[in-house]
Design a protein around this motif. Structure first.
Motif, PDB file in Angstrom:
ATOM      1  N   LYS A   2      12.903  -0.425  -2.108  1.00 48.25           N
ATOM      2  CA  LYS A   2      11.705   0.404  -2.214  1.00 48.25           C
ATOM      3  C   LYS A   2      10.870   0.212  -0.953  1.00 48.25           C
ATOM      4  O   LYS A   2      10.756  -0.902  -0.434  1.00 48.25           O
ATOM      5  N   ARG A   3      10.283   1.296  -0.491  1.00 39.02           N
ATOM      6  CA  ARG A   3       9.483   1.229   0.733  1.00 39.02           C
ATOM      7  C   ARG A   3       8.039   1.596   0.423  1.00 39.02           C
ATOM      8  O   ARG A   3       7.752   2.704  -0.029  1.00 39.02           O
ATOM      9  N   ASP A  48      10.088   9.007   4.053  1.00 39.59           N
ATOM     10  CA  ASP A  48      10.860   7.781   3.872  1.00 39.59           C
ATOM     11  C   ASP A  48      10.200   6.772   2.944  1.00 39.59           C
ATOM     12  O   ASP A  48      10.609   5.618   2.890  1.00 39.59           O
ATOM     13  N   ASP A  50       8.400   5.313  -0.813  1.00 41.22           N
ATOM     14  CA  ASP A  50       8.445   5.338  -2.273  1.00 41.22           C
ATOM     15  C   ASP A  50       7.056   5.212  -2.880  1.00 41.22           C
ATOM     16  O   ASP A  50       6.856   5.503  -4.056  1.00 41.22           O
ATOM     17  N   LEU A  51       6.090   4.730  -2.074  1.00 34.92           N
ATOM     18  CA  LEU A  51       4.719   4.544  -2.555  1.00 34.92           C
ATOM     19  C   LEU A  51       3.771   4.530  -1.364  1.00 34.92           C
ATOM     20  O   LEU A  51       4.089   3.937  -0.328  1.00 34.92           O
ATOM     21  N   CYS A  69       1.790  13.625  -0.870  1.00 33.73           N
ATOM     22  CA  CYS A  69       2.663  12.831  -1.733  1.00 33.73           C
ATOM     23  C   CYS A  69       3.157  13.617  -2.945  1.00 33.73           C
ATOM     24  O   CYS A  69       4.299  13.444  -3.375  1.00 33.73           O
ATOM     25  N   ILE A  74       5.776  11.290  -4.650  1.00 37.23           N
ATOM     26  CA  ILE A  74       5.481   9.904  -4.278  1.00 37.23           C
ATOM     27  C   ILE A  74       4.129   9.503  -4.869  1.00 37.23           C
ATOM     28  O   ILE A  74       3.128  10.183  -4.635  1.00 37.23           O
ATOM     29  N   MET A 100       5.402   2.524  -9.203  1.00 37.87           N
ATOM     30  CA  MET A 100       6.731   3.044  -8.872  1.00 37.87           C
ATOM     31  C   MET A 100       7.637   3.150 -10.100  1.00 37.87           C
ATOM     32  O   MET A 100       8.633   3.846 -10.071  1.00 37.87           O
TER      33      MET A 100
END
Length: 102
Positions: A2-3, A48, A50-51, A69, A74, A100
Motif C-alpha cells: 500500500k502506498r 500511484d 492508495d491513500l 481522489c 482513493i 484503506m
C-alpha cells in the motif's frame, strides 16, 4: 504494498511524522510505503497512491484533493491537528489503515 502519501505545503514539515509512521509500520510488520510531498505534486502522483493524507496547514486543499481522489477511488482526509502536532505516527498510521480497509 500500500502506498500512502502525506501532502503539505513543501513536503518537508511532514517528514518527521512520516518517519514515525514508518517506524510504527515496521513494528507492526505492515507492507506500506509512506512518503511526504508538496501539495503541488498531488495531481502528478495521485495515480500511484492508495491513500492521501493532508497536513492540517493545507486544509484549504481538501476539496481539490477530494475531487482528484474520488475520480480514482482513493480515500483522502486531513490529519488531525493534535496528532500532527504530537507527531503521533502510530495513531495516524492506525487511521490510515482503517481508511484503506473501507
Amino acid at each position: 504494498m500500500k502506498r500512502i502519501a502525506l501532502f503539505c505545503s513543501a513536503g518537508m514539515s511532514t517528514s518527521l511524522l512520516v518517519t514515525k509512521m514508518q517506524e510504527a509500520a515496521k513494528k507492526k510488520g505492515l507492507d506500506v510505503s509512506i512518503e511526504a510531498f508538496p501539495e503541488v505534486k498531488m495531481e502528478k502522483l495521485i495515480d500511484d497512491l492508495d491513500l492521501v493524507l493532508l497536513g492540517p496547514q493545507i486544509r484549504y486543499a481538501y476539496k481539490r484533493a477530494q475531487k482528484l481522489c474520488a475520480e480514482k477511488g482513493i480515500p483522502v482526509d486531513v490529519i488531525s491537528s493534535v496528532d500532527y502536532g504530537m507527531v503521533d505516527g502510530e495513531k495516524v498510521l492506525e487511521k490510515a489503515m482503517k481508511m484503506m480497509e473501507k
